[in-house]
Motif scaffolding. Structure first.
Motif, PDB file in Angstrom:
ATOM      1  N   PRO A 163      -6.407 -70.633  35.793  1.00  0.00           N
ATOM      2  CA  PRO A 163      -6.983 -70.207  34.504  1.00  0.00           C
ATOM      3  C   PRO A 163      -6.241 -69.053  33.841  1.00  0.00           C
ATOM      4  N   LYS A 164      -5.746 -68.117  34.615  1.00  0.00           N
ATOM      5  CA  LYS A 164      -5.075 -66.949  34.016  1.00  0.00           C
ATOM      6  C   LYS A 164      -3.764 -67.330  33.334  1.00  0.00           C
ATOM      7  N   GLU A 165      -3.277 -68.542  33.614  1.00  0.00           N
ATOM      8  CA  GLU A 165      -2.061 -69.026  32.951  1.00  0.00           C
ATOM      9  C   GLU A 165      -2.372 -69.881  31.731  1.00  0.00           C
ATOM     10  N   MET A 166      -3.664 -70.005  31.403  1.00  0.00           N
ATOM     11  CA  MET A 166      -4.099 -70.814  30.265  1.00  0.00           C
ATOM     12  C   MET A 166      -4.754 -69.905  29.228  1.00  0.00           C
ATOM     13  N   PRO A 167      -4.258 -69.885  28.009  1.00  0.00           N
ATOM     14  CA  PRO A 167      -4.776 -68.985  26.979  1.00  0.00           C
ATOM     15  C   PRO A 167      -6.293 -69.041  26.809  1.00  0.00           C
ATOM     16  N   MET A 168      -6.880 -70.228  26.929  1.00  0.00           N
ATOM     17  CA  MET A 168      -8.318 -70.369  26.721  1.00  0.00           C
ATOM     18  C   MET A 168      -9.135 -69.590  27.739  1.00  0.00           C
ATOM     19  N   PHE A 169      -8.580 -69.403  28.956  1.00  0.00           N
ATOM     20  CA  PHE A 169      -9.351 -68.766  30.033  1.00  0.00           C
ATOM     21  C   PHE A 169      -8.689 -67.519  30.603  1.00  0.00           C
ATOM     22  N   ALA A 170      -7.548 -67.119  30.039  1.00  0.00           N
ATOM     23  CA  ALA A 170      -6.796 -65.989  30.596  1.00  0.00           C
ATOM     24  C   ALA A 170      -7.620 -64.701  30.651  1.00  0.00           C
ATOM     25  N   ASN A 171      -8.512 -64.537  29.688  1.00  0.00           N
ATOM     26  CA  ASN A 171      -9.315 -63.309  29.644  1.00  0.00           C
ATOM     27  C   ASN A 171     -10.796 -63.561  29.926  1.00  0.00           C
ATOM     28  N   ASP A 172     -11.085 -64.721  30.463  1.00  0.00           N
ATOM     29  CA  ASP A 172     -12.469 -65.067  30.783  1.00  0.00           C
ATOM     30  C   ASP A 172     -12.810 -64.506  32.161  1.00  0.00           C
ATOM     31  N   LYS A 173     -13.747 -63.568  32.187  1.00  0.00           N
ATOM     32  CA  LYS A 173     -14.068 -62.886  33.456  1.00  0.00           C
ATOM     33  C   LYS A 173     -14.640 -63.830  34.502  1.00  0.00           C
ATOM     34  N   ASP A 174     -15.216 -64.955  34.065  1.00  0.00           N
ATOM     35  CA  ASP A 174     -15.815 -65.894  35.021  1.00  0.00           C
ATOM     36  C   ASP A 174     -14.782 -66.832  35.648  1.00  0.00           C
ATOM     37  N   HIS A 175     -13.620 -66.952  35.036  1.00  0.00           N
ATOM     38  CA  HIS A 175     -12.658 -67.949  35.506  1.00  0.00           C
ATOM     39  C   HIS A 175     -11.259 -67.429  35.829  1.00  0.00           C
ATOM     40  N   LYS A 176     -10.847 -66.336  35.229  1.00  0.00           N
ATOM     41  CA  LYS A 176      -9.452 -65.917  35.311  1.00  0.00           C
ATOM     42  C   LYS A 176      -8.966 -65.634  36.739  1.00  0.00           C
ATOM     43  N   GLU A 177      -9.875 -65.393  37.650  1.00  0.00           N
ATOM     44  CA  GLU A 177      -9.455 -65.105  39.033  1.00  0.00           C
ATOM     45  C   GLU A 177      -9.471 -66.347  39.930  1.00  0.00           C
ATOM     46  N   LYS A 178      -9.881 -67.475  39.376  1.00  0.00           N
ATOM     47  CA  LYS A 178      -9.929 -68.700  40.179  1.00  0.00           C
ATOM     48  C   LYS A 178      -8.538 -69.301  40.327  1.00  0.00           C
ATOM     49  N   ASP A 179      -8.338 -70.037  41.413  1.00  0.00           N
ATOM     50  CA  ASP A 179      -7.067 -70.722  41.577  1.00  0.00           C
ATOM     51  C   ASP A 179      -7.142 -72.111  40.937  1.00  0.00           C
ATOM     52  N   PHE A 180      -6.045 -72.827  40.963  1.00  0.00           N
ATOM     53  CA  PHE A 180      -5.944 -74.131  40.306  1.00  0.00           C
ATOM     54  C   PHE A 180      -7.001 -75.113  40.800  1.00  0.00           C
ATOM     55  N   LEU A 181      -7.146 -75.244  42.110  1.00  0.00           N
ATOM     56  CA  LEU A 181      -8.066 -76.230  42.670  1.00  0.00           C
ATOM     57  C   LEU A 181      -9.520 -75.881  42.389  1.00  0.00           C
ATOM     58  N   THR A 182      -9.870 -74.613  42.558  1.00  0.00           N
ATOM     59  CA  THR A 182     -11.251 -74.193  42.316  1.00  0.00           C
ATOM     60  C   THR A 182     -11.631 -74.424  40.861  1.00  0.00           C
ATOM     61  N   PHE A 183     -10.756 -74.056  39.958  1.00  0.00           N
ATOM     62  CA  PHE A 183     -11.040 -74.199  38.533  1.00  0.00           C
ATOM     63  C   PHE A 183     -11.245 -75.661  38.140  1.00  0.00           C
ATOM     64  N   ASN A 184     -10.432 -76.554  38.704  1.00  0.00           N
ATOM     65  CA  ASN A 184     -10.485 -77.961  38.308  1.00  0.00           C
ATOM     66  C   ASN A 184     -11.558 -78.774  39.026  1.00  0.00           C
ATOM     67  N   PHE A 185     -11.959 -78.360  40.246  1.00  0.00           N
ATOM     68  CA  PHE A 185     -12.855 -79.221  41.024  1.00  0.00           C
ATOM     69  C   PHE A 185     -14.157 -78.570  41.484  1.00  0.00           C
ATOM     70  N   GLU A 186     -14.334 -77.299  41.254  1.00  0.00           N
ATOM     71  CA  GLU A 186     -15.571 -76.638  41.664  1.00  0.00           C
ATOM     72  C   GLU A 186     -16.771 -77.244  40.918  1.00  0.00           C
ATOM     73  N   ASN A 187     -17.819 -77.614  41.677  1.00  0.00           N
ATOM     74  CA  ASN A 187     -19.042 -78.178  41.087  1.00  0.00           C
ATOM     75  C   ASN A 187     -18.757 -79.385  40.194  1.00  0.00           C
ATOM     76  N   THR A 188     -17.808 -80.201  40.589  1.00  0.00           N
ATOM     77  CA  THR A 188     -17.376 -81.316  39.743  1.00  0.00           C
ATOM     78  C   THR A 188     -17.831 -82.663  40.299  1.00  0.00           C
ATOM     79  N   PRO A 189     -18.614 -83.433  39.547  1.00  0.00           N
ATOM     80  CA  PRO A 189     -19.007 -84.784  39.963  1.00  0.00           C
ATOM     81  C   PRO A 189     -17.773 -85.690  40.063  1.00  0.00           C
ATOM     82  N   VAL A 190     -17.937 -86.806  40.725  1.00  0.00           N
ATOM     83  CA  VAL A 190     -16.815 -87.709  40.969  1.00  0.00           C
ATOM     84  C   VAL A 190     -16.155 -88.177  39.675  1.00  0.00           C
ATOM     85  N   ILE A 191     -16.936 -88.598  38.698  1.00  0.00           N
ATOM     86  CA  ILE A 191     -16.370 -89.166  37.476  1.00  0.00           C
ATOM     87  C   ILE A 191     -15.541 -88.129  36.719  1.00  0.00           C
TER      88      ILE A 191
END
Length: 306
Positions: A163-191
């Protein structure tokens, strides 16, 4: 890289993540998850279309570059083939990951049961420390970009951005410290996970197209460049009597070192030679035959050239 321009994939992932967050917070109906099924179907078709397009680009490189012996052309053609093979294998590996994701819902295709599966089975598979799938996926993407950049001499950005490498989330306190896998798959349904990795396949094919386009330039496959240009003189006669006028036409001829032309005499393919100027020419050679003389003792013979 946080201030860089977002790719279409990054924008879509960001939007999907926001939708998922709303889903989990509001527990809305499965109608929203059904939209992810539509996204998956659309992205699958984009992947197929992009694959066909890139195959045609490779074919163009191999055909239009011809049988050139130029080291640069040969290397570009070889690397283009390697790019195509690497991309196919990478897309195939992600297809295999998608099969694993769907199997967690007891199916091998997108159906109502998979769409209605709100479990975090995929999240566990992709994020859990003891599970190899997530790290293997991240490494697959990193290796692909690294090899593509080397083969095509490019500097394409990472596909596995946090997230910190993406402008939309670079300064988002809830996401900027997450890694690639956590950001993309955390709490994510199969579809939703399927939509994420399928979108990644489209990004891979887009990177491949950029690499093939660059290699096609190196292989001179886009435009035939005439790098051998020579002035020529075509006289009406090679022998002129004293007092008579010498007449000739002057013109230029050109050839490309990336292309080996073919010449034919009366339908028979001729040997191609390269003269001292570097221009490729068809060598015409035959024994003159007698007969059919006119009143001046001359015989006229013709042949068809191509």
């Amino acid at each position: 890289m946080a201030g860089g321009k977002e790719t279409p994939r990054q924008k879509m992932i960001g939007m999907m993540y926001l939708v998922l967050t709303a889903l989990l917070a509001l527990q809305v109906s499965n109608a929203v998850l059904e939209k992810f099924a539509i996204i998956v179907g659309t992205l699958d078709q984009v992947t197929v279309d992009s694959d066909v397009k890139n195959e045609l680009v490779l074919r163009s490189i191999n055909q239009e570059a011809g049988a050139s012996q130029s080291e640069n052309v040969i290397k570009a053609k070889e690397n283009a083939t390697k790019v195509r093979e690497l991309t196919k294998q990478t897309v195939k590996s992600i297809d295999e990951l998608k099969v694993k994701m769907m199997s967690l819902s007891g199916t091998d295709h997108v159906n109502e049961g998979l769409i209605n599966d709100h479990s975090m089975k995929v999240a566990t598979m992709m994020i859990a420390p003891g599970s190899p799938e997530g790290k293997a996926f991240e490494k697959l993407l990193a290796d692909y970009v690294s090899q593509i950049n080397t083969l095509a001499n490019l500097k394409l950005e990472s596909l596995a951005k946090s997230p910190k490498e993406m402008p939309m989330f670079a300064n988002d306190k809830d996401h900027k410290e997450k890694d690639f896998l956590t950001f993309n798959f955390e709490n994510t349904p199969v579809i939703a996970a399927l939509a994420t990795v399928t979108q990644m396949q489209t990004e891979i094919l887009e990177y491949e197209n950029k690499a093939l386009t660059e290699l096609s330039k190196l292989a001179n496959a886009r435009v035939v460049k005439f790098d051998q240009i020579v002035p020529m003189v075509r006289p009406e006669a090679s022998v002129v009597a004293a007092g008579a006028k010498y007449k000739a036409e002057m013109f230029i001829t050109a050839s490309s070192s990336a292309v080996v032309p073919e010449f034919y005499k009366d339908g028979t393919k001729l040997e191609v030679i390269t003269d001292a100027t570097g221009v490729k020419m068809g060598k015409v050679e035959f024994t003159a035959q007698g007969g059919g003389y006119d009143k001046n003792g001359l015989a006229r013979k013709t042949f068809k050239s191509l």
